[in-house]
Design a protein around this motif. Structure first.
Motif, PDB file in Angstrom:
ATOM      1  N   LEU A 132       0.829  -1.212   0.000  1.00  0.00           N
ATOM      2  CA  LEU A 132       0.000   0.000   0.000  1.00  0.00           C
ATOM      3  C   LEU A 132       0.860   1.257   0.000  1.00  0.00           C
ATOM      4  N   LEU A 133       1.971   1.226   0.727  1.00  0.00           N
ATOM      5  CA  LEU A 133       2.856   2.391   0.769  1.00  0.00           C
ATOM      6  C   LEU A 133       3.420   2.695  -0.614  1.00  0.00           C
ATOM      7  N   VAL A 134       3.848   1.675  -1.319  1.00  0.00           N
ATOM      8  CA  VAL A 134       4.378   1.886  -2.674  1.00  0.00           C
ATOM      9  C   VAL A 134       3.316   2.540  -3.555  1.00  0.00           C
ATOM     10  N   ILE A 135       2.092   2.036  -3.498  1.00  0.00           N
ATOM     11  CA  ILE A 135       0.999   2.599  -4.303  1.00  0.00           C
ATOM     12  C   ILE A 135       0.691   4.028  -3.874  1.00  0.00           C
ATOM     13  N   THR A 136       0.784   4.294  -2.571  1.00  0.00           N
ATOM     14  CA  THR A 136       0.426   5.607  -2.042  1.00  0.00           C
ATOM     15  C   THR A 136       1.319   6.716  -2.581  1.00  0.00           C
ATOM     16  N   PHE A 137       2.505   6.394  -3.005  1.00  0.00           N
ATOM     17  CA  PHE A 137       3.357   7.423  -3.607  1.00  0.00           C
ATOM     18  C   PHE A 137       2.736   7.972  -4.886  1.00  0.00           C
ATOM     19  N   PHE A 138       1.839   7.195  -5.506  1.00  0.00           N
ATOM     20  CA  PHE A 138       1.252   7.598  -6.784  1.00  0.00           C
ATOM     21  C   PHE A 138      -0.260   7.789  -6.729  1.00  0.00           C
ATOM     22  N   TRP A 139      -0.925   7.089  -5.782  1.00  0.00           N
ATOM     23  CA  TRP A 139      -2.387   7.042  -5.801  1.00  0.00           C
ATOM     24  C   TRP A 139      -2.884   6.671  -4.417  1.00  0.00           C
ATOM     25  N   LYS A 140      -4.031   7.171  -4.052  1.00  0.00           N
ATOM     26  CA  LYS A 140      -4.617   6.846  -2.754  1.00  0.00           C
ATOM     27  C   LYS A 140      -5.411   5.546  -2.865  1.00  0.00           C
ATOM     28  N   VAL A 141      -5.226   4.653  -1.889  1.00  0.00           N
ATOM     29  CA  VAL A 141      -5.905   3.355  -1.901  1.00  0.00           C
ATOM     30  C   VAL A 141      -6.500   3.122  -0.510  1.00  0.00           C
ATOM     31  N   SER A 142      -7.544   2.330  -0.432  1.00  0.00           N
ATOM     32  CA  SER A 142      -8.249   2.108   0.834  1.00  0.00           C
ATOM     33  C   SER A 142      -7.551   1.083   1.712  1.00  0.00           C
TER      34      SER A 142
END
Length: 193
Positions: free
Chosen positions: A118-128
């Motif tokens: 989730l942290l990796v994705i959060t650099f680019f996009w918000k996820v639940s």
């Protein structure tokens, strides 16, 4: 949004917080693996995966590092993540080093793997995160207790609905969170458990 609907959405969202899943799941898996001693290990794990992260998020909220305990802004999540990750990593190391029951240690390792994804994705996009932890918990419960646990699937969907209804996330963010939670948790837990 109608008042009654908003109330249900808040109840589901608050009840389905990641910390609440860990407060229930860690002692439950501890009990399953090692009886009452395992419950103690599960509570120990919950300190590092639920209690300390909650305190860290409240501290940051009071200091206005982010807006609220849900850390809604994507950029704020990147700021909050190191403290939460440090707590979970510390707990993981202690559980492993102290030879805690395998199911408790595997649960925390699976949670850590989900948080990293989730942290990796959060650099680019918000996820639940709510959806990721709920779906991850569901696949782990199913792995441990059998397919009848899939009866909890509507609860995972309702938690996702609440996050969308409260305008905290989009359908895509909830869906991706749920997929990542399940896809990462299952293999990590099964491999280590």
């Amino acid at each position: 949004m109608p008042r009654g609907e908003a109330r249900w959405a808040w109840l589901l969202s608050d009840g389905g917080e990641p910390r609440n899943w860990m407060l229930v799941l860690a002692p439950l898996l501890g009990w399953h693996d090692d009886g009452w001693a395992g419950v103690g290990w599960g509570l120990f794990a919950a300190v590092f995966t639920a209690v300390l992260p909650t305190l860290i998020l409240r501290f940051g909220e009071r200091r206005q590092y982010w807006g609220d305990r849900h850390v809604r802004r994507r950029q704020d999540r990147i700021v909050a993540a190191p403290g939460v990750m440090a707590s979970v990593i510390t707990g993981t190391g202690l559980l492993h080093g102290l030879e805690a029951p395998a199911e408790v240690t595997s649960l925390v390792m699976a949670m850590l793997a989900v948080l990293l994804a989730l942290l990796v994705i959060t650099f680019f996009w918000k996820v639940s995160v709510h959806s990721a932890v709920a779906s991850g918990a569901l696949v782990i419960l199913t792995s441990v207790f059998g397919p009848w646990m899939l009866a909890l699937t509507p609860l995972v969907a309702l938690i996702g609905w609440s996050r969308i209804r409260l305008r905290c996330h989009t359908v895509g963010q909830v869906t991706v969170g749920a997929l990542i939670g399940a896809a990462v948790s299952a293999p990590v837990f099964d491999l280590l458990g």
